[in-house]
Write a protein that holds these residues in place. Structure first.
Motif, PDB file in Angstrom:
ATOM      1  N   GLY A  61       0.822  -1.196   0.000  1.00 15.22           N
ATOM      2  CA  GLY A  61       0.000   0.000   0.000  1.00 15.22           C
ATOM      3  C   GLY A  61       0.862   1.254   0.000  1.00 15.22           C
ATOM      4  N   GLN A  63       0.225   5.275   0.545  1.00 14.77           N
ATOM      5  CA  GLN A  63      -0.700   6.364   0.875  1.00 14.77           C
ATOM      6  C   GLN A  63       0.120   7.635   1.075  1.00 14.77           C
ATOM      7  OE1 GLN A  63      -2.655   6.602   4.684  1.00 14.77           O
ATOM      8  NE2 GLN A  63      -4.598   7.197   3.761  1.00 14.77           N
ATOM      9  N   LEU A  87      -3.503   4.430  -2.377  1.00 13.98           N
ATOM     10  CA  LEU A  87      -4.557   4.722  -1.414  1.00 13.98           C
ATOM     11  C   LEU A  87      -4.756   6.223  -1.321  1.00 13.98           C
ATOM     12  CD1 LEU A  87      -3.239   2.293   1.302  1.00 13.98           C
ATOM     13  CD2 LEU A  87      -5.416   2.016   0.138  1.00 13.98           C
ATOM     14  N   ASP A  88      -6.007   6.632  -1.312  1.00 16.11           N
ATOM     15  CA  ASP A  88      -6.358   8.040  -1.149  1.00 16.11           C
ATOM     16  C   ASP A  88      -5.868   8.515   0.223  1.00 16.11           C
ATOM     17  OD1 ASP A  88      -7.831  10.480  -0.665  1.00 16.11           O
ATOM     18  OD2 ASP A  88      -9.237   9.858  -2.234  1.00 16.11           O
ATOM     19  N   THR A  89      -5.253   9.701   0.260  1.00 13.15           N
ATOM     20  CA  THR A  89      -4.736  10.215   1.530  1.00 13.15           C
ATOM     21  C   THR A  89      -5.845  10.607   2.501  1.00 13.15           C
ATOM     22  OG1 THR A  89      -4.535  12.410   0.531  1.00 13.15           O
ATOM     23  CG2 THR A  89      -2.565  11.025   0.542  1.00 13.15           C
ATOM     24  N   TYR A  91      -8.441   8.607   3.123  1.00 16.05           N
ATOM     25  CA  TYR A  91      -9.063   7.393   3.651  1.00 16.05           C
ATOM     26  C   TYR A  91      -8.842   7.260   5.153  1.00 16.05           C
ATOM     27  CZ  TYR A  91      -9.986   5.317  -0.968  1.00 16.05           C
ATOM     28  OH  TYR A  91     -10.453   5.041  -2.215  1.00 16.05           O
ATOM     29  N   ILE A  96      -8.638   1.933   4.701  1.00 11.22           N
ATOM     30  CA  ILE A  96      -7.292   1.468   4.360  1.00 11.22           C
ATOM     31  C   ILE A  96      -7.173  -0.030   4.613  1.00 11.22           C
ATOM     32  CG2 ILE A  96      -4.841   1.649   4.948  1.00 11.22           C
ATOM     33  CD1 ILE A  96      -5.413   4.565   5.762  1.00 11.22           C
ATOM     34  N   THR A 110       3.597   5.153   4.102  1.00  8.43           N
ATOM     35  CA  THR A 110       2.866   6.400   4.269  1.00  8.43           C
ATOM     36  C   THR A 110       3.826   7.421   4.853  1.00  8.43           C
ATOM     37  OG1 THR A 110       0.841   7.380   5.165  1.00  8.43           O
ATOM     38  CG2 THR A 110       2.015   5.830   6.579  1.00  8.43           C
ATOM     39  N   HIS A 114       1.343  10.657   9.118  1.00 11.44           N
ATOM     40  CA  HIS A 114       0.098   9.914   8.934  1.00 11.44           C
ATOM     41  C   HIS A 114       0.121   8.607   9.712  1.00 11.44           C
ATOM     42  CE1 HIS A 114      -0.686  12.097   4.849  1.00 11.44           C
ATOM     43  NE2 HIS A 114      -0.910  12.862   5.896  1.00 11.44           N
ATOM     44  N   PHE A 198      -2.060   9.864  -6.713  1.00 12.13           N
ATOM     45  CA  PHE A 198      -2.582   8.516  -6.449  1.00 12.13           C
ATOM     46  C   PHE A 198      -3.857   8.242  -7.223  1.00 12.13           C
ATOM     47  CE2 PHE A 198      -4.106  11.199  -2.870  1.00 12.13           C
ATOM     48  CZ  PHE A 198      -5.479  11.149  -3.115  1.00 12.13           C
TER      49      PHE A 198
END
Length: 315
Positions: A61, A63, A87-89, A91, A96, A110, A114, A198
């Motif tokens: 993943g 992010q 992954l959308d930041t 989310y 996630i 990430t 985050h 992303f």
């Protein structure tokens, strides 16, 4: 031939052709990064991830917002042979977790800031300008059909929960080539990356043209209309992908457009939401720039790109 090269191999070509050309500019940090410097950062990160156990065909993943770390992480995973899952930041933890579980991810990359908000996992901080954070997950053995997959995008389409879209190197190069050839992009272009990388739109119109042509990408983590207007001028932007909301907000800036020299902007592209005729007209009147519309999908990339000379007049 670049038809089936992965992201790391595309970077290698850019380094061979133009090692000292600027690949990334980060105005917020007053930094420029050449293609050879990108390659060095990628190699260091790939080695660090391998030390942490990342292997070929692992799904990981990612992010990350529009920072240089996004580019380094993408290509480092490609260099290892691992498969990024974007992954959308925005989310939340549950979103996630659901996507990473569905994709069988063996880890998550990430930002350190985050990672502190995701109490479900314990993170390791990696060396980077903006500290990256890594956590290992209980991924399962990748099935054989992932052998030629280089990227997993998750999309909800029009309904339902997000579904994984498996994309090969040939898919990604074809998507990027559609944009590059249609718009006649070249290594002298400068792309303002205000839309999330992303997202399929941002990736296909910013990252892929950079890797395929050697164009420079100017990274903007957060859209603010006045700073973006200044960047369009000061960074000599030639290519401006945005969404309708961004264009609309920019038409409302209280400024005399004649004060800004935007003659170098070759294309303004809109996608990801409906674009009103009113916004097109107002933007043209204010900045003398035409907004072209793109329609695409996560599965197929850019499908249709409308190019007009000015509002209401076909090219």
């Amino acid at each position: 031939m670049t038809a089936s090269l992965n992201f790391s191999q595309l970077l290698d070509i850019r380094v061979q052709q133009h090692p000292e050309k600027v690949a990334l500019r980060i105005p917020s940090l007053h930094q420029s990064v050449t293609f050879s410097q990108v390659a060095a950062r990628v190699s260091a990160l790939a080695l660090e991830l391998q030390t942490l156990g990342v292997q070929s065909r692992d799904r990981v993943g990612v992010q990350l917002p529009n920072l240089q770390e996004f580019v380094f992480s993408l290509i480092a995973l490609s260099k290892i042979g691992a498969i990024p899952i974007f992954l959308d930041t925005s989310y939340k933890t549950q979103e996630i977790e659901e996507i990473l579980q569905d994709g069988g991810a063996s880890g998550l990359l990430t930002l350190d800031r985050h990672g502190k908000q995701l109490s479900s996992w314990e993170f390791t901080t990696l060396a980077s300008e903006e500290a990256l954070a890594w956590t290992s997950l209980d991924g399962h053995e990748p099935p054989a059909e992932l052998d030629d997959v280089v990227l997993l995008k998750y999309t909800s389409g029009s309904t339902g929960v997000p579904k994984g879209v498996m994309l090969s190197a040939a898919d990604m190069v074809a998507e990027g080539d559609n944009v590059v050839q249609t718009l006649g992009m070249r290594d002298t272009d400068v792309i303002l990356a205000t839309v999330p990388l992303f997202h399929s739109y941002g990736f296909d119109f910013c990252v892929m043209p950079m890797l395929l042509t050697g164009a420079t990408m100017v990274l903007v983590e957060r859209f603010l209309p006045r700073p973006v207007l200044r960047l369009l001028e000061s960074e000599t932007i030639t290519f401006f992908p945005a969404v309708p909301f961004m264009f609309d907000v920019m038409t409302r800036i209280q400024t005399d457009a004649k004060e800004h020299n935007l003659s170098h902007v070759r294309y303004c592209i809109s996608a990801a939401a409906p674009l009103s005729a009113r916004t097109v007209r107002r933007f043209y009147r204010k900045f003398n720039l035409v907004i072209c519309q793109n329609y695409g999908s996560s599965e197929a990339g850019a499908i249709t790109l409308e190019i007009r000379r000015k509002p209401g007049v076909p090219s």
